[in-house]
Scaffold this active site. Structure first.
Site, PDB file in Angstrom:
ATOM      1  N   ASP A   1     111.561 -24.759  92.354  1.00 29.02           N
ATOM      2  CA  ASP A   1     110.413 -25.435  92.965  1.00 29.02           C
ATOM      3  C   ASP A   1     109.614 -24.448  93.816  1.00 29.02           C
ATOM      4  O   ASP A   1     108.398 -24.353  93.666  1.00 29.02           O
ATOM      5  CB  ASP A   1     110.863 -26.643  93.790  1.00 29.02           C
ATOM      6  CG  ASP A   1     109.702 -27.374  94.427  1.00 29.02           C
ATOM      7  OD1 ASP A   1     109.051 -28.177  93.733  1.00 29.02           O
ATOM      8  OD2 ASP A   1     109.438 -27.141  95.627  1.00 29.02           O
TER       9      ASP A   1
ATOM     10  N   ILE B   1     104.233 -32.913 101.167  1.00 29.00           N
ATOM     11  CA  ILE B   1     103.207 -31.981 100.708  1.00 29.00           C
ATOM     12  C   ILE B   1     101.822 -32.601 100.793  1.00 29.00           C
ATOM     13  O   ILE B   1     100.840 -31.918 101.113  1.00 29.00           O
ATOM     14  CB  ILE B   1     103.508 -31.493  99.275  1.00 29.00           C
ATOM     15  CG1 ILE B   1     102.593 -30.330  98.890  1.00 29.00           C
ATOM     16  CG2 ILE B   1     103.381 -32.627  98.262  1.00 29.00           C
ATOM     17  CD1 ILE B   1     102.812 -29.077  99.681  1.00 29.00           C
TER      18      ILE B   1
ATOM     19  N   SER C   1     101.349 -45.408  97.009  1.00 29.52           N
ATOM     20  CA  SER C   1     102.655 -44.950  97.466  1.00 29.52           C
ATOM     21  C   SER C   1     103.578 -46.137  97.670  1.00 29.52           C
ATOM     22  O   SER C   1     103.150 -47.181  98.171  1.00 29.52           O
ATOM     23  CB  SER C   1     102.523 -44.168  98.785  1.00 29.52           C
ATOM     24  OG  SER C   1     103.787 -43.780  99.282  1.00 29.52           O
ATOM     25  N   ARG C   2     104.838 -45.965  97.296  1.00 27.22           N
ATOM     26  CA  ARG C   2     105.800 -47.055  97.476  1.00 27.22           C
ATOM     27  C   ARG C   2     106.211 -47.222  98.927  1.00 27.22           C
ATOM     28  O   ARG C   2     106.537 -48.325  99.363  1.00 27.22           O
ATOM     29  CB  ARG C   2     107.051 -46.787  96.639  1.00 27.22           C
ATOM     30  CG  ARG C   2     106.848 -46.857  95.141  1.00 27.22           C
ATOM     31  CD  ARG C   2     108.133 -46.549  94.415  1.00 27.22           C
ATOM     32  NE  ARG C   2     108.632 -45.211  94.745  1.00 27.22           N
ATOM     33  CZ  ARG C   2     109.808 -44.730  94.333  1.00 27.22           C
ATOM     34  NH1 ARG C   2     110.606 -45.481  93.605  1.00 27.22           N
ATOM     35  NH2 ARG C   2     110.172 -43.502  94.655  1.00 27.22           N
TER      36      ARG C   2
ATOM     37  N   LYS D   1     101.859 -28.594  91.842  1.00 26.29           N
ATOM     38  CA  LYS D   1     102.777 -27.782  91.048  1.00 26.29           C
ATOM     39  C   LYS D   1     104.212 -28.301  91.228  1.00 26.29           C
ATOM     40  O   LYS D   1     104.543 -28.874  92.267  1.00 26.29           O
ATOM     41  CB  LYS D   1     102.655 -26.299  91.433  1.00 26.29           C
ATOM     42  CG  LYS D   1     103.113 -25.978  92.867  1.00 26.29           C
ATOM     43  CD  LYS D   1     104.596 -25.719  92.948  1.00 26.29           C
ATOM     44  CE  LYS D   1     105.066 -25.673  94.379  1.00 26.29           C
ATOM     45  NZ  LYS D   1     106.543 -25.701  94.485  1.00 26.29           N
TER      46      LYS D   1
END
Length: 307
Positions: A167, A13, A35-36, A89
């Site tokens: 979702d 996303i 971010s990992r 969201k």
């Protein structure tokens, strides 16, 4: 003022929607990513939010794109650091989480934005205005997607707090609570939960407006071929159909609006305006309906679904 923003969670996303939208909008610039497993281009990269906050003391805002199960802790950390927060969201895993974040943002004097992107679809505002002048008799919602297309390799959606079919379904509920001015209550819910998952793959909901109009909704994550995102509203003076997720509007069968998806650029314009006045925009109405669906839901186990 140029908002210096850091983004947390560089997944699908973020790459598909957030990064292009930020590039399009004046008043905000992405300067860091946490971010990992991924690296942003042309920005400073960090392994997690804590490292980003420590390494970027001049950061103004944090954009949270991780799974909802961890969003509350991250938002709280950013708010306590005095940063404005943009929530993908759903804004949290529970209503109480979002309520707590609203109170904390107010205490800190910073912006909290719950970004219900489907409310910014091209035809939603016109649909809302049309409905406001009529009496709603019945609403039918069909929200059907292919989970393999939209969430490839994302096991979190099937875990507790991952929402499953809600979702995408919460997008329909965000439009519904935007275009209908009166309160909406959940009357019944049947949830199809695969035997090897913890979240539903399908849901059938019965709702009603405060004045008694019936609302039926079907959410399904097993759609193949064209995706279906339709809301039909029957009134005393005609029928409205919102389709393509709110980007097409038909009135009594005639097309009135058909426009491309510009939801995320519009949301970022809204965020820039909110930050300028340190305002809060965090409506919990769609999330409350999802919570009610789980509360009154009758769970119907289905065969195992392997994603």
């Amino acid at each position: 003022m140029m908002i210096r923003a850091g983004l947390v969670g560089l997944g699908k996303i973020a790459r598909d929607q957030h990064l292009p939208a930020i590039d399009m909008i004046d008043g905000i610039a992405l300067v860091a990513v946490a971010s990992r497993n991924a690296q942003g281009e042309g920005v400073h990269n960090y392994p997690d939010l804590g490292a980003m906050l420590a390494g970027e003391p001049d950061l103004d805002a944090v954009i949270l794109c991780q799974p909802p199960q961890v969003r509350y802790a991250a938002a709280r950390q950013a708010l306590l650091a005095g940063k404005h927060v943009f929530l993908e969201k759903p804004p949290g895993a529970t209503v109480s989480e979002v309520d707590a974040l609203i109170a904390l943002a107010r205490q800190q004097g910073v912006t909290l934005y719950a970004s219900w992107h489907s409310r910014y679809a091209a035809a939603v505002a016109q649909a809302k205005a049309w409905i406001a002048e009529r009496t709603v008799k019945r609403i039918d919602i069909q929200w059907r997607e292919d989970v393999r297309h939209w969430h490839p390799g994302q096991p979190w959606i099937w875990e507790a707090g991952g929402f499953g079919v809600f979702d995408p379904g919460i997008n329909a509920l965000s439009i519904l609570t935007e275009i209908i001015a009166e309160p909406i209550t959940m009357l019944s819910a049947s949830l199809e939960v695969p035997s090897n998952k913890q979240a539903p793959i399908g849901a059938t909901l019965g709702m009603a407006t405060a004045s008694g109009a019936t609302i039926d909704a079907v959410f399904d994550w097993r759609q193949t071929g064209p995706q279906t995102w339709d809301i039909e509203v029957k009134t005393d003076k005609g029928t409205l159909l919102l389709s393509e997720g709110g980007n097409m509007l038909r009135l009594d069968g005639d097309v009135q609006v058909k426009a491309p998806d510009e939801e995320y650029p519009t949301m970022y314009r809204r965020f820039v305006d909110l930050v300028a006045s340190r305002a809060i925009d965090a409506d919990t109405a769609p999330l409350r309906l999802v919570a009610d669906a789980f509360l009154c839901g009758r769970h119907c186990p289905t065969a195992a679904f392997e994603d």
